[in-house]
Design a protein around this motif. Structure first.
Motif, PDB file in Angstrom:
ATOM      1  N   PHE A   1      -3.118   4.130  -5.625  1.00  0.00           N
ATOM      2  CA  PHE A   1      -3.112   4.123  -4.162  1.00  0.00           C
ATOM      3  C   PHE A   1      -3.805   2.877  -3.613  1.00  0.00           C
ATOM      4  O   PHE A   1      -3.389   2.320  -2.605  1.00  0.00           O
ATOM      5  N   ASP A   2      -4.879   2.446  -4.278  1.00  0.00           N
ATOM      6  CA  ASP A   2      -5.573   1.250  -3.823  1.00  0.00           C
ATOM      7  C   ASP A   2      -4.670   0.026  -3.925  1.00  0.00           C
ATOM      8  O   ASP A   2      -4.666  -0.831  -3.034  1.00  0.00           O
ATOM      9  N   VAL A   3      -3.887  -0.054  -5.006  1.00  0.00           N
ATOM     10  CA  VAL A   3      -2.972  -1.179  -5.192  1.00  0.00           C
ATOM     11  C   VAL A   3      -1.930  -1.183  -4.080  1.00  0.00           C
ATOM     12  O   VAL A   3      -1.606  -2.236  -3.496  1.00  0.00           O
ATOM     13  N   LEU A   4      -1.413   0.010  -3.760  1.00  0.00           N
ATOM     14  CA  LEU A   4      -0.415   0.128  -2.703  1.00  0.00           C
ATOM     15  C   LEU A   4      -0.995  -0.300  -1.352  1.00  0.00           C
ATOM     16  O   LEU A   4      -0.376  -1.075  -0.614  1.00  0.00           O
ATOM     17  N   SER A   5      -2.176   0.176  -1.054  1.00  0.00           N
ATOM     18  CA  SER A   5      -2.814  -0.171   0.217  1.00  0.00           C
ATOM     19  C   SER A   5      -3.096  -1.664   0.302  1.00  0.00           C
ATOM     20  O   SER A   5      -2.871  -2.298   1.345  1.00  0.00           O
ATOM     21  N   ASP A   6      -3.598  -2.242  -0.792  1.00  0.00           N
ATOM     22  CA  ASP A   6      -3.903  -3.668  -0.805  1.00  0.00           C
ATOM     23  C   ASP A   6      -2.634  -4.501  -0.603  1.00  0.00           C
ATOM     24  O   ASP A   6      -2.640  -5.492   0.141  1.00  0.00           O
ATOM     25  N   ARG A   7      -1.557  -4.087  -1.278  1.00  0.00           N
ATOM     26  CA  ARG A   7      -0.296  -4.831  -1.157  1.00  0.00           C
ATOM     27  C   ARG A   7       0.238  -4.748   0.273  1.00  0.00           C
ATOM     28  O   ARG A   7       0.751  -5.747   0.806  1.00  0.00           O
ATOM     29  N   ALA A   8       0.124  -3.582   0.890  1.00  0.00           N
ATOM     30  CA  ALA A   8       0.579  -3.440   2.278  1.00  0.00           C
ATOM     31  C   ALA A   8      -0.193  -4.374   3.198  1.00  0.00           C
ATOM     32  O   ALA A   8       0.393  -5.044   4.058  1.00  0.00           O
ATOM     33  N   ARG A   9      -1.506  -4.438   2.998  1.00  0.00           N
ATOM     34  CA  ARG A   9      -2.329  -5.320   3.832  1.00  0.00           C
ATOM     35  C   ARG A   9      -1.955  -6.786   3.633  1.00  0.00           C
ATOM     36  O   ARG A   9      -1.928  -7.570   4.584  1.00  0.00           O
ATOM     37  N   GLU A  10      -1.650  -7.161   2.385  1.00  0.00           N
ATOM     38  CA  GLU A  10      -1.232  -8.535   2.115  1.00  0.00           C
ATOM     39  C   GLU A  10       0.026  -8.899   2.888  1.00  0.00           C
ATOM     40  O   GLU A  10       0.210 -10.046   3.316  1.00  0.00           O
ATOM     41  N   LEU A  11       0.905  -7.907   3.071  1.00  0.00           N
ATOM     42  CA  LEU A  11       2.162  -8.131   3.783  1.00  0.00           C
ATOM     43  C   LEU A  11       2.027  -7.941   5.285  1.00  0.00           C
ATOM     44  O   LEU A  11       3.014  -8.032   6.027  1.00  0.00           O
ATOM     45  N   GLY A  12       0.813  -7.659   5.732  1.00  0.00           N
ATOM     46  CA  GLY A  12       0.605  -7.438   7.158  1.00  0.00           C
ATOM     47  C   GLY A  12       1.100  -6.094   7.631  1.00  0.00           C
ATOM     48  O   GLY A  12       1.425  -5.928   8.812  1.00  0.00           O
ATOM     49  N   LEU A  13       1.147  -5.123   6.725  1.00  0.00           N
ATOM     50  CA  LEU A  13       1.672  -3.799   7.051  1.00  0.00           C
ATOM     51  C   LEU A  13       0.558  -2.760   7.025  1.00  0.00           C
ATOM     52  O   LEU A  13      -0.462  -2.931   6.363  1.00  0.00           O
ATOM     53  N   ARG A  14       0.790  -1.674   7.755  1.00  0.00           N
ATOM     54  CA  ARG A  14      -0.096  -0.516   7.697  1.00  0.00           C
ATOM     55  C   ARG A  14       0.748   0.699   7.384  1.00  0.00           C
ATOM     56  O   ARG A  14       1.802   0.894   7.974  1.00  0.00           O
ATOM     57  N   LEU A  15       0.313   1.505   6.424  1.00  0.00           N
ATOM     58  CA  LEU A  15       1.097   2.667   6.018  1.00  0.00           C
ATOM     59  C   LEU A  15       1.069   3.722   7.119  1.00  0.00           C
ATOM     60  O   LEU A  15       0.019   4.054   7.663  1.00  0.00           O
ATOM     61  N   GLY A  16       2.245   4.233   7.430  1.00  0.00           N
ATOM     62  CA  GLY A  16       2.381   5.186   8.523  1.00  0.00           C
ATOM     63  C   GLY A  16       2.183   6.616   8.073  1.00  0.00           C
ATOM     64  O   GLY A  16       1.439   6.905   7.133  1.00  0.00           O
ATOM     65  N   ALA A  17       2.870   7.534   8.761  1.00  0.00           N
ATOM     66  CA  ALA A  17       2.695   8.957   8.502  1.00  0.00           C
ATOM     67  C   ALA A  17       3.140   9.326   7.085  1.00  0.00           C
ATOM     68  O   ALA A  17       4.089   8.752   6.543  1.00  0.00           O
ATOM     69  N   ILE A  18       2.436  10.279   6.496  1.00  0.00           N
ATOM     70  CA  ILE A  18       2.800  10.817   5.184  1.00  0.00           C
ATOM     71  C   ILE A  18       3.630  12.085   5.411  1.00  0.00           C
ATOM     72  O   ILE A  18       3.268  12.943   6.214  1.00  0.00           O
ATOM     73  N   ASN A  19       4.745  12.184   4.690  1.00  0.00           N
ATOM     74  CA  ASN A  19       5.698  13.276   4.893  1.00  0.00           C
ATOM     75  C   ASN A  19       5.719  14.218   3.696  1.00  0.00           C
ATOM     76  O   ASN A  19       6.217  13.847   2.623  1.00  0.00           O
ATOM     77  N   PRO A  20       5.205  15.424   3.826  1.00  0.00           N
ATOM     78  CA  PRO A  20       5.321  16.404   2.733  1.00  0.00           C
ATOM     79  C   PRO A  20       6.785  16.751   2.468  1.00  0.00           C
ATOM     80  O   PRO A  20       7.623  16.716   3.382  1.00  0.00           O
ATOM     81  N   ASN A  21       7.083  17.076   1.222  1.00  0.00           N
ATOM     82  CA  ASN A  21       8.431  17.503   0.825  1.00  0.00           C
ATOM     83  C   ASN A  21       8.396  19.010   0.579  1.00  0.00           C
ATOM     84  O   ASN A  21       7.889  19.467  -0.446  1.00  0.00           O
ATOM     85  N   LEU A  22       8.918  19.772   1.524  1.00  0.00           N
ATOM     86  CA  LEU A  22       8.870  21.232   1.439  1.00  0.00           C
ATOM     87  C   LEU A  22      10.270  21.843   1.382  1.00  0.00           C
ATOM     88  O   LEU A  22      10.490  22.951   1.870  1.00  0.00           O
ATOM     89  N   PHE A  23      11.211  21.122   0.769  1.00  0.00           N
ATOM     90  CA  PHE A  23      12.576  21.649   0.692  1.00  0.00           C
ATOM     91  C   PHE A  23      13.270  21.377  -0.639  1.00  0.00           C
ATOM     92  O   PHE A  23      14.307  21.951  -0.933  1.00  0.00           O
ATOM     93  N   GLN A  24      12.698  20.527  -1.465  1.00  0.00           N
ATOM     94  CA  GLN A  24      13.396  20.116  -2.688  1.00  0.00           C
ATOM     95  C   GLN A  24      13.367  21.171  -3.781  1.00  0.00           C
ATOM     96  O   GLN A  24      14.365  21.413  -4.465  1.00  0.00           O
TER      97      GLN A  24
END
Length: 312
Positions: A1-24
């Motif tokens: 998760f830290d790698v993902l967050s760091d990479r997003a910041r490098e790209l100037g992005l912020r991770l948005g809402a997290i979506n649970p999967n309650l149908f699969q």
């Protein structure tokens, strides 16, 4: 998760809402939070808890919840009991949210449930949010309504109640078609943005998300086109002569009031939108720039022998 967050910041992005999967999962065949089996409900609540933990780790401040829960036949389950189960589960979920997290509650008229969907419309979602607390708000998906529903009025009502959390932008012809936003009814998209601008909702932080399914068109180009359509609808909404509109409305001049809106909608804002993109350091024509980049071809070649995307 830290790698993902760091990479997003490098790209100037912020991770948005997290979506649970309650149908699969097969266990959710009769529902998740509304399922008559308490063990299935417990599994669903725990999964949302996991998503809350993920949100905290990646710096997200929202959980976006869509339930496929519902029934296909009269008598299949107690409608009242399902509502109680839903509220009991959501109270637990809401209590587990981080201090600065928001719960977005999405609704859908039908599909996969065809008799009674547990969160079928904006009213049922609003009632849930009002019972849960101030950090529960309604999420509007443009494709999740019956034919002819006045979505911009729903936007106005939810914002007036202080419960407009955000949007899943797409377009539809028949049902939840998930087409490119503004591709079928651009005037409706403009009317929605007029209500958003009029209420100051865009500036206040209402969440805007693209939620589409591109099957026959090139996927990245389709997303770019969606963004362009959103920019143009927003620009047209900013052009509405609100003083002239208010005067016509006060005088009861129906035609003049309508013409004010239609005049703004009919304005060709593509050149000014292109100029704004250039001034911000982007391309005036993003689709042409994307095609010229050759990215799609390179990515397809690199992934030619990879593993196809699928449910894990």
């Amino acid at each position: 998760f830290d790698v993902l967050s760091d990479r997003a910041r490098e790209l100037g992005l912020r991770l948005g809402a997290i979506n649970p999967n309650l149908f699969q999962e097969p266990e959710y065949k009769l529902g998740s939070l509304c399922n008559p089996d308490p063990s299935v409900r417990r599994r669903a609540v725990e999964h949302i808890g996991e998503c809350i933990d993920v949100a905290a780790r990646v710096g997200s401040d929202a959980i976006s919840l869509w339930l496929a829960d519902g029934t296909n036949y009269p008598g299949q389950d107690s409608l009242a009991a399902r509502r109680r189960r839903l509220l009991d589960a959501l109270h637990e979920v809401y209590g587990a949210l981080g201090e600065n997290m928001e719960l977005l509650v999405e609704y859908k008229l039908y599909e996969p449930a065809f008799y009674a969907t547990d969160l079928a419309d904006w009213g049922s979602a609003l009632l849930v949010c009002q019972e849960l607390g101030d950090r529960a708000n309604v999420l509007v998906d443009l494709g999740h309504h019956a034919q002819g529903v006045n979505i911009e009025q729903i936007v106005s009502l939810l914002h007036g109640a202080g419960r407009l959390g955000g949007f899943h932008f797409n377009d539809r012809k028949y049902g939840d078609d998930d087409l490119i936003v503004g591709s079928i009814d651009p005037f409706q998209l403009f009317r929605i943005f007029y209500e958003l601008v009029d209420a100051g909702a865009v500036e206040s932080g209402v969440r805007l998300t693209i939620d589409q399914s591109h099957n026959v068109e090139a996927k990245i180009e389709a997303m770019i086109q969606s963004v362009l359509n959103l920019q143009e609808a927003y620009a047209k909404a900013l052009l509405v002569d609100r003083a002239a509109l208010a005067a016509a409305q006060a005088e009861g001049d129906v035609l003049a009031a309508n013409r004010v809106l239609v005049d703004a909608f009919s304005t060709d804002v593509r050149p000014v939108c292109a100029k704004v993109r250039e001034d911000l350091g982007a391309s005036a024509d993003p689709i042409a720039a994307f095609r010229a980049s050759g990215y799609a071809e390179r990515a397809a070649s690199e992934r030619a022998h990879g593993t196809a995307a699928a449910w894990l």
